[in-house]
Scaffold this active site. Structure first.
Site, PDB file in Angstrom:
ATOM      1  N   GLU A  35      72.362  -6.988  48.857  1.00 29.18           N
ATOM      2  CA  GLU A  35      72.367  -8.000  49.795  1.00 29.18           C
ATOM      3  C   GLU A  35      73.601  -8.396  50.327  1.00 29.18           C
ATOM      4  OE1 GLU A  35      71.272 -11.767  48.433  1.00 29.18           O
ATOM      5  OE2 GLU A  35      71.634 -12.668  50.431  1.00 29.18           O
ATOM      6  N   ARG A 262      71.937  -6.762  33.123  1.00 31.91           N
ATOM      7  CA  ARG A 262      72.742  -6.487  33.772  1.00 31.91           C
ATOM      8  C   ARG A 262      74.573  -6.443  33.409  1.00 31.91           C
ATOM      9  NH1 ARG A 262      74.566  -9.637  38.950  1.00 31.91           N
ATOM     10  NH2 ARG A 262      72.209  -9.958  39.704  1.00 31.91           N
ATOM     11  N   LYS A 272      79.385 -11.346  43.516  1.00 33.68           N
ATOM     12  CA  LYS A 272      79.504 -11.437  45.058  1.00 33.68           C
ATOM     13  C   LYS A 272      80.471 -12.414  45.209  1.00 33.68           C
ATOM     14  CE  LYS A 272      76.231  -9.061  45.796  1.00 33.68           C
ATOM     15  NZ  LYS A 272      74.990  -8.562  46.648  1.00 33.68           N
TER      16      LYS A 272
HETATM   17  P1  ATP Z   1      75.807 -10.645  42.824  1.00 34.06           P
HETATM   18  O1  ATP Z   1      75.426 -12.188  41.852  1.00 34.06           O
HETATM   19  O2  ATP Z   1      77.126 -10.304  42.534  1.00 34.06           O
HETATM   20  O3  ATP Z   1      75.301 -10.831  44.119  1.00 34.06           O
HETATM   21  P2  ATP Z   1      72.863  -9.416  43.008  1.00 34.06           P
HETATM   22  O4  ATP Z   1      72.403  -8.527  42.190  1.00 34.06           O
HETATM   23  O5  ATP Z   1      72.259 -10.714  43.319  1.00 34.06           O
HETATM   24  O6  ATP Z   1      74.683  -9.832  42.398  1.00 34.06           O
HETATM   25  P3  ATP Z   1      72.647  -7.796  45.213  1.00 34.06           P
HETATM   26  O7  ATP Z   1      72.884  -6.889  45.896  1.00 34.06           O
HETATM   27  O8  ATP Z   1      71.182  -8.760  45.074  1.00 34.06           O
HETATM   28  O9  ATP Z   1      73.158  -8.562  43.840  1.00 34.06           O
HETATM   29  O10 ATP Z   1      71.318  -6.848  43.836  1.00 34.06           O
HETATM   30  C1  ATP Z   1      71.943  -5.045  44.581  1.00 34.06           C
HETATM   31  C2  ATP Z   1      71.054  -4.176  43.038  1.00 34.06           C
HETATM   32  O11 ATP Z   1      72.562  -4.019  41.797  1.00 34.06           O
HETATM   33  C3  ATP Z   1      70.309  -5.482  42.853  1.00 34.06           C
HETATM   34  O12 ATP Z   1      69.191  -4.063  42.185  1.00 34.06           O
HETATM   35  C4  ATP Z   1      70.822  -5.553  41.320  1.00 34.06           C
HETATM   36  O13 ATP Z   1      70.220  -6.488  40.433  1.00 34.06           O
HETATM   37  C5  ATP Z   1      71.649  -4.496  41.117  1.00 34.06           C
HETATM   38  N1  ATP Z   1      72.821  -5.198  40.036  1.00 34.06           N
HETATM   39  C6  ATP Z   1      73.739  -6.629  40.317  1.00 34.06           C
HETATM   40  N2  ATP Z   1      75.452  -6.840  39.629  1.00 34.06           N
HETATM   41  C7  ATP Z   1      74.586  -5.923  38.513  1.00 34.06           C
HETATM   42  C8  ATP Z   1      75.027  -5.888  37.422  1.00 34.06           C
HETATM   43  N3  ATP Z   1      76.025  -6.266  37.001  1.00 34.06           N
HETATM   44  N4  ATP Z   1      74.925  -4.856  36.351  1.00 34.06           N
HETATM   45  C9  ATP Z   1      73.862  -3.879  36.535  1.00 34.06           C
HETATM   46  N5  ATP Z   1      72.909  -4.171  38.188  1.00 34.06           N
HETATM   47  C10 ATP Z   1      73.859  -4.778  38.893  1.00 34.06           C
HETATM   48 MG    MG Z   2      71.231 -11.949  44.956  1.00 34.26          MG
END
Ligand code: ATP
Ligand code: MG
Length: 561
Positions: A35, A262, A272
């Site tokens: 995202e 994760r 983020k």
């Molecule tokens: P954040 O909470 O940092 O915004 P998010 O999962 O909302 O993380 P996205 O941009 O939606 O962030 O993530 C893109 C991809 O990366 C998704 O498939 C998500 O599951 C994966 N991802 C995000 N954070 C992690 C993590 N700490 N470990 C492994 N994969 C991750």
């Molecule tokens: Mg997200």
């Protein structure tokens, strides 16, 4: 460890099973779906390495899909940063795609849902809807709008889309089952009204699809075979499948959602939203502050793409969430830089050393090996003269027999140069040493082949010639958080654990060969650690970031196990 040597992870086993059941290899397709609401962090690196790693293993395309369905938080700056970071990590996506490109198709599907009695417009407030949700053990109650006539739903939905209603007035809900044991199946919201400007679709839309509705359908439109996400979406899988059931054409690939844990890193946060807080509230200089767990922060800190990929491969993927010690990441970069970083001499806490019997005004340009780990790296010249800087803690006035650095009456080798012997010290009124005097053995020059040059001396210390030294700003970092798991406790604000001493700025002295070093170049300052030129450097003054020290604490931890 190469991809071929290790055993298959559980995602690869799922894929192997699908192939064994007859799925053609050409049907494999993956995606990385960030995202664009912030910069990528080290947790994302795991997901990137997993998805693009599968692409490489199976020679299958991997899309970079921006999951841009929430215009309130998304920006072009983030899209650009994400592309830069994925490329820098060394991966190539097949197509650059955006969930927002599918808004029209999603909308048409939604209309179809309404016509088929699978969706309805709910005009209650979010509080009212929340009250009807029930609990995990108690069924919810149906909305009074659940059986609205199709025509009325269609009319309202169109008006929602065209901006005819205020935010919060109506939502489109899937008509599934208010008594489902999975709360997410209790008539989930598909669309909400939002009068927000979108970074790609501008003001075309006044409704935006929810993640669950957009994600699986985007996977389907792209014909992604395996849609990998993190564990918090495990409960969403049922809904992902329900939405697909309604539109699936059996001649096409049906995407399969699978979840992995994760990855969290100790002494930092990987979210983020929290990283944005650190930026906005001024705890760090920006998303690429070298203390941040972002890919851009790690890059600025001096991390190499290979070290991050190697880290992700080493931790692999798991079914359960745990905290990875940041020292493993440090181990990975140290290992990579040891092979590739040119060695140089720098003194960060200087004390003056005068060689009493070295001729005044004489300068010798001595040969220094660039990298003992890499013969092809060759040699460079370093200037040697009567007055040098050495590290303050490489001298001890009253040392015991176990001290192998410089002391009075004993010999030590100056790296790439001569054997010297400590003679006397000069102190200021407070008793601080301001100058150390020594004598040198003129026949002992390193590499000269003389008998004296081959004498075995226990200690070797580094130095720079004062007259030739470059002054530089050195930024030395400590962990950004004092707590191992700063966001581990929901009731405690993670910022409470910010380390107030995570940045120390010092003035260092470098050998002159570094004069033309450019931003991003990485070096080993011998005996001190790995350092990288910061983009804040100017023609007159270099700025270096300390990437990591030389000490290898992780290997010690590992070998104890
Ligand atoms: P954040 O909470 O940092 O915004 P998010 O999962 O909302 O993380 P996205 O941009 O939606 O962030 O993530 C893109 C991809 O990366 C998704 O498939 C998500 O599951 C994966 N991802 C995000 N954070 C992690 C993590 N700490 N470990 C492994 N994969 C991750
Ligand atoms: Mg997200």
């Amino acid at each position: 460890m190469s991809n071929e040597e290790r055993s298959l992870n559980f995602i690869e086993l799922i894929i192997e099973e699908d192939l064994a059941k007859g799925m053609p290899k050409e049907a494999l397709r993956f995606r990385f779906p960030p995202e664009p609401n912030g910069y990528l962090h080290i947790g994302h690196a795991s997901s990137i390495c997993l998805n693009f790693g599968l692409g490489l293993r199976y020679n299958a395309p991997v899309n970079l899909r921006f999951d841009d369905t929430n215009p309130a938080k998304e920006e072009q700056e983030y899209v650009d940063a994400i592309k830069r970071d994925v490329e820098w990590l060394g991966f190539q996506w097949d197509k650059e795609l955006y969930a927002s490109d599918y808004f029209q198709e999603l909308y048409e599907w939604a209309i179809d849902f309404i016509k088929r009695g699978l969706a309805y417009v709910d005009s209650q407030s979010s509080e009212e809807m929340a009250k009807q949700k029930g609990t995990p053990t108690q069924p919810g109650t149906n909305s009074p709008y659940r059986d609205r006539p199709v025509e009325e739903n269609l009319e309202l939905f169109e008006k929602m889309k065209n901006g005819g209603f205020p935010e919060g007035s109506h939502v489109l809900r899937a008509k599934i089952n208010m008594a489902s044991s999975n709360m997410l199946m209790r008539d989930p919201i598909m669309y909400r009204v939002l009068h927000k400007h979108h970074h790609r679709t501008g003001d075309n839309w006044h409704i935006y699809p929810m993640y669950d509705w957009a994600h699986g359908e985007s996977d389907y439109l792209e014909q992604v075979s395996h849609s990998l996400c993190t564990l918090e979406f495990a409960m969403h899988r049922e809904l992902y499948d329900w939405f697909l059931d309604q539109i699936y054409d059996s001649s096409l690939v049906r995407p399969k959602q699978r979840e992995f844990a994760r990855r969290n890193l100790s002494h930092t946060v990987v979210s983020k939203r929290k990283l944005l807080q650190l930026v906005q509230e001024g705890y760090v200089s920006g998303w690429d502050d070298p203390r941040m767990s972002t890919i851009s922060g790690l890059r600025r800190r001096g991390y190499t793409p290979a070290s991050i990929r190697n880290f992700a491969d080493t931790i692999g993927i798991a079914k359960r969430t745990n905290l990875i010690d940041v020292s493993l990441l440090e181990f990975c970069v140290r290992e990579d830089l040891n092979k590739t970083a040119p060695r140089v001499m720098a003194v960060l806490d200087p004390v003056k050393l005068v060689i009493d019997n070295y001729p005044e005004g004489k300068v010798e340009w001595l040969d220094a090996e660039n990298n003992p780990e890499d013969e092809a790296a060759g040699f460079r010249k370093v200037p040697f003269s009567k007055e040098l800087y050495i590290e303050r803690d490489d001298f001890m006035e009253n040392a015991n027999s176990k001290y192998f650095r410089l002391t009075l009456g004993k010999e030590v080798r100056l790296k790439n140069a001569y054997i010297i012997k400590g003679e006397s010290v000069v102190k200021d009124a407070e008793g601080n040493i301001t100058e150390i005097h020594c004598t040198y053995d003129a026949d002992s020059r390193s590499g000269s082949g003389t008998e004296a040059s081959m004498r075995k001396i226990k200690g070797t210390i580094h130095w720079v010639s004062i007259e030739h030294a470059l002054e530089a700003e050195i930024r030395v970092y400590d962990r950004l958080f004092t707590h191992e798991n700063p966001d581990g406790d929901k009731d405690v604000d993670f910022k409470q654990y910010i380390n107030p001493d995570s940045l120390q700025i010092i003035n260092g002295y470098l050998e002159p060969s570094l004069k033309d070093a450019i931003a991003g170049e990485r070096f080993q300052f011998q005996r001190l650690g790995y350092f990288c030129v910061d983009p804040d450097s100017t023609a007159g003054k270099l700025v270096f970031n300390k990437t990591v020290g030389l000490r290898d604490t992780w290997a010690k931890i590992e070998s104890k196990e």
